[in-house]
Design a protein around this motif. Structure first.
Motif, PDB file in Angstrom:
ATOM      1  N   GLN A 147       0.845  -1.206   0.000  1.00 31.87           N
ATOM      2  CA  GLN A 147       0.000   0.000   0.000  1.00 31.87           C
ATOM      3  C   GLN A 147       0.875   1.249   0.000  1.00 31.87           C
ATOM      4  OE1 GLN A 147      -3.160   0.539  -0.487  1.00 31.87           O
ATOM      5  NE2 GLN A 147      -3.540  -1.655  -0.710  1.00 31.87           N
ATOM      6  N   ASN A 188       1.782   6.908  -6.715  1.00 30.23           N
ATOM      7  CA  ASN A 188       0.694   7.809  -7.090  1.00 30.23           C
ATOM      8  C   ASN A 188       1.065   9.270  -6.784  1.00 30.23           C
ATOM      9  OD1 ASN A 188      -2.110   8.196  -8.028  1.00 30.23           O
ATOM     10  ND2 ASN A 188      -2.346   9.014  -5.970  1.00 30.23           N
ATOM     11  N   THR A 189       1.615   9.490  -5.597  1.00 34.76           N
ATOM     12  CA  THR A 189       2.020  10.848  -5.201  1.00 34.76           C
ATOM     13  C   THR A 189       3.111  11.378  -6.128  1.00 34.76           C
ATOM     14  OG1 THR A 189       1.452  10.391  -2.905  1.00 34.76           O
ATOM     15  CG2 THR A 189       2.950  12.228  -3.308  1.00 34.76           C
ATOM     16  N   SER A 248       0.965   4.149  -2.822  1.00 38.99           N
ATOM     17  CA  SER A 248       0.726   5.534  -2.459  1.00 38.99           C
ATOM     18  C   SER A 248       1.896   6.428  -2.896  1.00 38.99           C
ATOM     19  CB  SER A 248       0.494   5.602  -0.945  1.00 38.99           C
ATOM     20  OG  SER A 248       0.613   6.908  -0.496  1.00 38.99           O
TER      21      SER A 248
END
Ligand code: FAD
Length: 117
Positions: A32, A39-40, A36
């Motif tokens: 996860q 994506n950031t 994350s």
């Protein structure tokens, strides 16, 4: 000084090279946290990209086609598709995405375990 169009194209070449190589080296089964982080990274890349018109257009594409960060394969194919959307806008030919993972080998072969994504 080189013409603006040449500089913009060189920046784009360098940026896409790094972009696709990161996606092709992203974990097969990301945690996860890794999802994350990617994506950031992509969202921030779209915000700091130094050609203003490019950044604006790319941010619009990111909203419409959110990064697919669930696996290496989906991330790399998503990256190829979004670059193709930019190609389309610039009236460039579509890239064949079927060998995208092989096309962007970072030359960093065995160091997958040490990588702290
Ligand atoms: P590039 O598009 O730079 O591609 C470099 C190489 O990547 C190609 O030679 C090919 O081998 C490979 N490639 C091509 N398509 C794909 C694909 N779909 N997947 C994987 N690999 C591929 N320029 C503008 O003028 N206006 C813009 O709005 C604009 N927006 C941009 C947004 C972003 C986020 C980026 C990174 C660049 C943007 N650019 C924009 C620059 C533009 O995309 C090109 O980089 C530039 O025009 C040079 O194009 P090129 O033909 O050399 O190939």
């Amino acid at each position: 000084k080189m013409a603006n169009e040449t500089l913009k194209a060189q920046l784009g070449n360098a940026a896409w090279k790094l972009f696709h190589t990161i996606l092709a080296r992203y974990p097969d089964k990301p945690s996860q946290q890794e999802q994350s982080t990617l994506n950031t990274y992509i969202q921030l890349f779209g915000q700091v990209y130094p050609c203003g018109d490019c950044a604006r257009h790319f941010q619009h594409l990111l909203k419409k086609f959110p990064p697919q960060v669930g696996s290496r394969k989906t991330a790399a194919l998503w990256g190829c598709d979004i670059h193709n959307k930019v190609n389309e806008k610039l009236h460039k030919s579509q890239y064949d995405c079927t060998t995208i993972l092989e096309d962007y080998d970072c030359g960093c072969g065995g160091d997958e375990q040490e990588k702290d994504f």
